[in-house]
Design a protein around this motif. Sequence first.
Motif, PDB file in Angstrom:
ATOM      1  N   ILE A 120       0.831  -1.201   0.000  1.00 26.09           N
ATOM      2  CA  ILE A 120       0.000   0.000   0.000  1.00 26.09           C
ATOM      3  C   ILE A 120       0.865   1.251   0.000  1.00 26.09           C
ATOM      4  O   ILE A 120       0.415   2.315  -0.408  1.00 26.09           O
ATOM      5  N   PHE A 121       2.118   1.122   0.413  1.00 27.30           N
ATOM      6  CA  PHE A 121       3.018   2.273   0.392  1.00 27.30           C
ATOM      7  C   PHE A 121       3.341   2.709  -1.030  1.00 27.30           C
ATOM      8  O   PHE A 121       3.731   3.853  -1.254  1.00 27.30           O
ATOM      9  N   SER A 122       3.185   1.789  -1.971  1.00 33.23           N
ATOM     10  CA  SER A 122       3.478   2.121  -3.363  1.00 33.23           C
ATOM     11  C   SER A 122       2.297   2.770  -4.078  1.00 33.23           C
ATOM     12  O   SER A 122       2.430   3.199  -5.228  1.00 33.23           O
ATOM     13  N   MET A 123       1.178   2.848  -3.395  1.00 29.52           N
ATOM     14  CA  MET A 123      -0.023   3.428  -4.010  1.00 29.52           C
ATOM     15  C   MET A 123      -0.091   4.923  -3.743  1.00 29.52           C
ATOM     16  O   MET A 123       0.122   5.374  -2.621  1.00 29.52           O
ATOM     17  N   ARG A 124      -0.387   5.670  -4.791  1.00 29.60           N
ATOM     18  CA  ARG A 124      -0.581   7.109  -4.632  1.00 29.60           C
ATOM     19  C   ARG A 124      -1.833   7.373  -3.800  1.00 29.60           C
ATOM     20  O   ARG A 124      -1.876   8.295  -2.998  1.00 29.60           O
ATOM     21  N   SER A 125      -2.839   6.564  -4.019  1.00 32.38           N
ATOM     22  CA  SER A 125      -4.069   6.676  -3.250  1.00 32.38           C
ATOM     23  C   SER A 125      -4.817   5.364  -3.305  1.00 32.38           C
ATOM     24  O   SER A 125      -4.619   4.554  -4.225  1.00 32.38           O
ATOM     25  N   MET A 126      -5.664   5.156  -2.322  1.00 34.71           N
ATOM     26  CA  MET A 126      -6.605   4.037  -2.339  1.00 34.71           C
ATOM     27  C   MET A 126      -7.942   4.563  -1.875  1.00 34.71           C
ATOM     28  O   MET A 126      -8.008   5.487  -1.051  1.00 34.71           O
ATOM     29  N   GLY A 127      -8.982   3.956  -2.396  1.00 31.74           N
ATOM     30  CA  GLY A 127     -10.291   4.463  -2.029  1.00 31.74           C
ATOM     31  C   GLY A 127     -11.394   3.460  -2.283  1.00 31.74           C
ATOM     32  O   GLY A 127     -11.155   2.339  -2.736  1.00 31.74           O
ATOM     33  N   TRP A 128     -12.579   3.894  -1.937  1.00 29.27           N
ATOM     34  CA  TRP A 128     -13.793   3.105  -2.155  1.00 29.27           C
ATOM     35  C   TRP A 128     -14.777   3.927  -2.973  1.00 29.27           C
ATOM     36  O   TRP A 128     -15.006   5.111  -2.683  1.00 29.27           O
ATOM     37  N   TYR A 129     -15.337   3.275  -3.954  1.00 27.95           N
ATOM     38  CA  TYR A 129     -16.400   3.834  -4.761  1.00 27.95           C
ATOM     39  C   TYR A 129     -17.604   2.907  -4.618  1.00 27.95           C
ATOM     40  O   TYR A 129     -17.477   1.761  -4.184  1.00 27.95           O
ATOM     41  N   ARG A 130     -18.759   3.411  -4.997  1.00 28.06           N
ATOM     42  CA  ARG A 130     -19.947   2.562  -4.987  1.00 28.06           C
ATOM     43  C   ARG A 130     -20.821   2.873  -6.182  1.00 28.06           C
ATOM     44  O   ARG A 130     -20.791   3.976  -6.726  1.00 28.06           O
ATOM     45  N   GLN A 131     -21.581   1.860  -6.549  1.00 26.67           N
ATOM     46  CA  GLN A 131     -22.506   2.024  -7.668  1.00 26.67           C
ATOM     47  C   GLN A 131     -23.817   1.337  -7.325  1.00 26.67           C
ATOM     48  O   GLN A 131     -23.854   0.119  -7.113  1.00 26.67           O
ATOM     49  N   ALA A 132     -24.851   2.130  -7.251  1.00 28.37           N
ATOM     50  CA  ALA A 132     -26.189   1.611  -7.014  1.00 28.37           C
ATOM     51  C   ALA A 132     -26.859   1.341  -8.362  1.00 28.37           C
ATOM     52  O   ALA A 132     -26.472   1.933  -9.376  1.00 28.37           O
ATOM     53  N   PRO A 133     -27.870   0.478  -8.381  1.00 25.43           N
ATOM     54  CA  PRO A 133     -28.542   0.168  -9.645  1.00 25.43           C
ATOM     55  C   PRO A 133     -29.077   1.430 -10.321  1.00 25.43           C
ATOM     56  O   PRO A 133     -29.724   2.259  -9.688  1.00 25.43           O
ATOM     57  N   GLY A 134     -28.748   1.568 -11.595  1.00 23.26           N
ATOM     58  CA  GLY A 134     -29.229   2.711 -12.362  1.00 23.26           C
ATOM     59  C   GLY A 134     -28.501   4.009 -12.105  1.00 23.26           C
ATOM     60  O   GLY A 134     -28.896   5.056 -12.637  1.00 23.26           O
ATOM     61  N   LYS A 135     -27.451   3.954 -11.303  1.00 20.16           N
ATOM     62  CA  LYS A 135     -26.717   5.177 -10.982  1.00 20.16           C
ATOM     63  C   LYS A 135     -25.258   5.036 -11.400  1.00 20.16           C
ATOM     64  O   LYS A 135     -24.747   3.949 -11.597  1.00 20.16           O
ATOM     65  N   GLN A 136     -24.601   6.187 -11.498  1.00 14.70           N
ATOM     66  CA  GLN A 136     -23.183   6.178 -11.834  1.00 14.70           C
ATOM     67  C   GLN A 136     -22.345   5.809 -10.615  1.00 14.70           C
ATOM     68  O   GLN A 136     -22.769   6.018  -9.467  1.00 14.70           O
ATOM     69  N   TYR A 155     -16.677  -0.791  -4.576  1.00 13.17           N
ATOM     70  CA  TYR A 155     -15.459  -1.163  -5.286  1.00 13.17           C
ATOM     71  C   TYR A 155     -14.243  -0.510  -4.645  1.00 13.17           C
ATOM     72  O   TYR A 155     -14.236   0.703  -4.399  1.00 13.17           O
ATOM     73  N   CYS A 156     -13.240  -1.304  -4.429  1.00 10.56           N
ATOM     74  CA  CYS A 156     -11.957  -0.768  -3.997  1.00 10.56           C
ATOM     75  C   CYS A 156     -11.216  -0.242  -5.224  1.00 10.56           C
ATOM     76  O   CYS A 156     -11.295  -0.825  -6.321  1.00 10.56           O
ATOM     77  N   ASN A 157     -10.484   0.823  -5.025  1.00 13.42           N
ATOM     78  CA  ASN A 157      -9.774   1.495  -6.109  1.00 13.42           C
ATOM     79  C   ASN A 157      -8.378   1.837  -5.636  1.00 13.42           C
ATOM     80  O   ASN A 157      -8.189   2.218  -4.471  1.00 13.42           O
ATOM     81  N   ALA A 158      -7.408   1.701  -6.519  1.00 13.03           N
ATOM     82  CA  ALA A 158      -6.043   2.068  -6.169  1.00 13.03           C
ATOM     83  C   ALA A 158      -5.358   2.716  -7.361  1.00 13.03           C
ATOM     84  O   ALA A 158      -5.574   2.304  -8.503  1.00 13.03           O
ATOM     85  N   GLN A 159      -4.577   3.733  -7.065  1.00 14.62           N
ATOM     86  CA  GLN A 159      -3.788   4.368  -8.108  1.00 14.62           C
ATOM     87  C   GLN A 159      -2.314   4.135  -7.810  1.00 14.62           C
ATOM     88  O   GLN A 159      -1.829   4.479  -6.716  1.00 14.62           O
ATOM     89  N   SER A 160      -1.621   3.559  -8.779  1.00 15.18           N
ATOM     90  CA  SER A 160      -0.206   3.260  -8.597  1.00 15.18           C
ATOM     91  C   SER A 160       0.610   4.545  -8.446  1.00 15.18           C
ATOM     92  O   SER A 160       0.413   5.504  -9.196  1.00 15.18           O
ATOM     93  N   GLY A 161       1.520   4.526  -7.495  1.00 17.57           N
ATOM     94  CA  GLY A 161       2.385   5.679  -7.303  1.00 17.57           C
ATOM     95  C   GLY A 161       3.447   5.805  -8.377  1.00 17.57           C
ATOM     96  O   GLY A 161       3.954   6.896  -8.641  1.00 17.57           O
ATOM     97  N   SER A 162       3.776   4.705  -9.038  1.00 18.13           N
ATOM     98  CA  SER A 162       4.849   4.735 -10.040  1.00 18.13           C
ATOM     99  C   SER A 162       4.326   4.980 -11.446  1.00 18.13           C
ATOM    100  O   SER A 162       4.930   5.734 -12.214  1.00 18.13           O
ATOM    101  N   THR A 163       3.201   4.392 -11.777  1.00 15.35           N
ATOM    102  CA  THR A 163       2.688   4.503 -13.143  1.00 15.35           C
ATOM    103  C   THR A 163       1.445   5.387 -13.246  1.00 15.35           C
ATOM    104  O   THR A 163       1.095   5.820 -14.341  1.00 15.35           O
ATOM    105  N   GLY A 164       0.783   5.590 -12.140  1.00 10.49           N
ATOM    106  CA  GLY A 164      -0.461   6.337 -12.173  1.00 10.49           C
ATOM    107  C   GLY A 164      -1.651   5.528 -12.638  1.00 10.49           C
ATOM    108  O   GLY A 164      -2.770   6.045 -12.709  1.00 10.49           O
ATOM    109  N   SER A 165      -1.439   4.277 -12.951  1.00 14.70           N
ATOM    110  CA  SER A 165      -2.543   3.451 -13.437  1.00 14.70           C
ATOM    111  C   SER A 165      -3.537   3.171 -12.338  1.00 14.70           C
ATOM    112  O   SER A 165      -3.192   3.115 -11.153  1.00 14.70           O
ATOM    113  N   ILE A 166      -4.786   2.994 -12.745  1.00 17.36           N
ATOM    114  CA  ILE A 166      -5.892   2.771 -11.826  1.00 17.36           C
ATOM    115  C   ILE A 166      -6.287   1.301 -11.851  1.00 17.36           C
ATOM    116  O   ILE A 166      -6.410   0.703 -12.918  1.00 17.36           O
TER     117      ILE A 166
END
Length: 117
Positions: free
Chosen positions: A28-44, A94-105
């Motif tokens: 987790i130290f290599s991640m620029r950020s980590m987070g949680w997102y959610r999606q309900a039915p019919g919503k973004q 959904y768990c989300n992570a952004q790489s600190g080295s590449t920026g990939s999600i």
Amino acid sequence: QVQLVESGGGFVQPGGSLRLSCAPSGSIFSMRSMGWYRQAPGKQRELVAKIIRGGSTNYADSVKGRFTISRDNAKNTVYLQMHSLKPEDTAVYYCNAQSGSTGSISWGQGTQVTVSS
């Protein structure tokens, strides 16, 4: 790409609590950020909470004061503690992570949270 393993979803009555966990394949130290997102039915999909590498956090207004994002460095895991759950919190989280080295999600597979009486 980072693999994210989530756990902790389920069914809970209004006012109840749940804790979600997310463990990345890398440190987790290599991640620029980590987070949680959610999606309900019919919503973004929407941001719920995020923790930045330095430790700062931000939350959606709808969960402030009820949800807490944290990380356990020793367990290499990020948590989302959810209290005072409401039916409108029902969604796939959904768990989300952004790489600190590449920026990939990267995204986890999602875990269902259902709040209902």
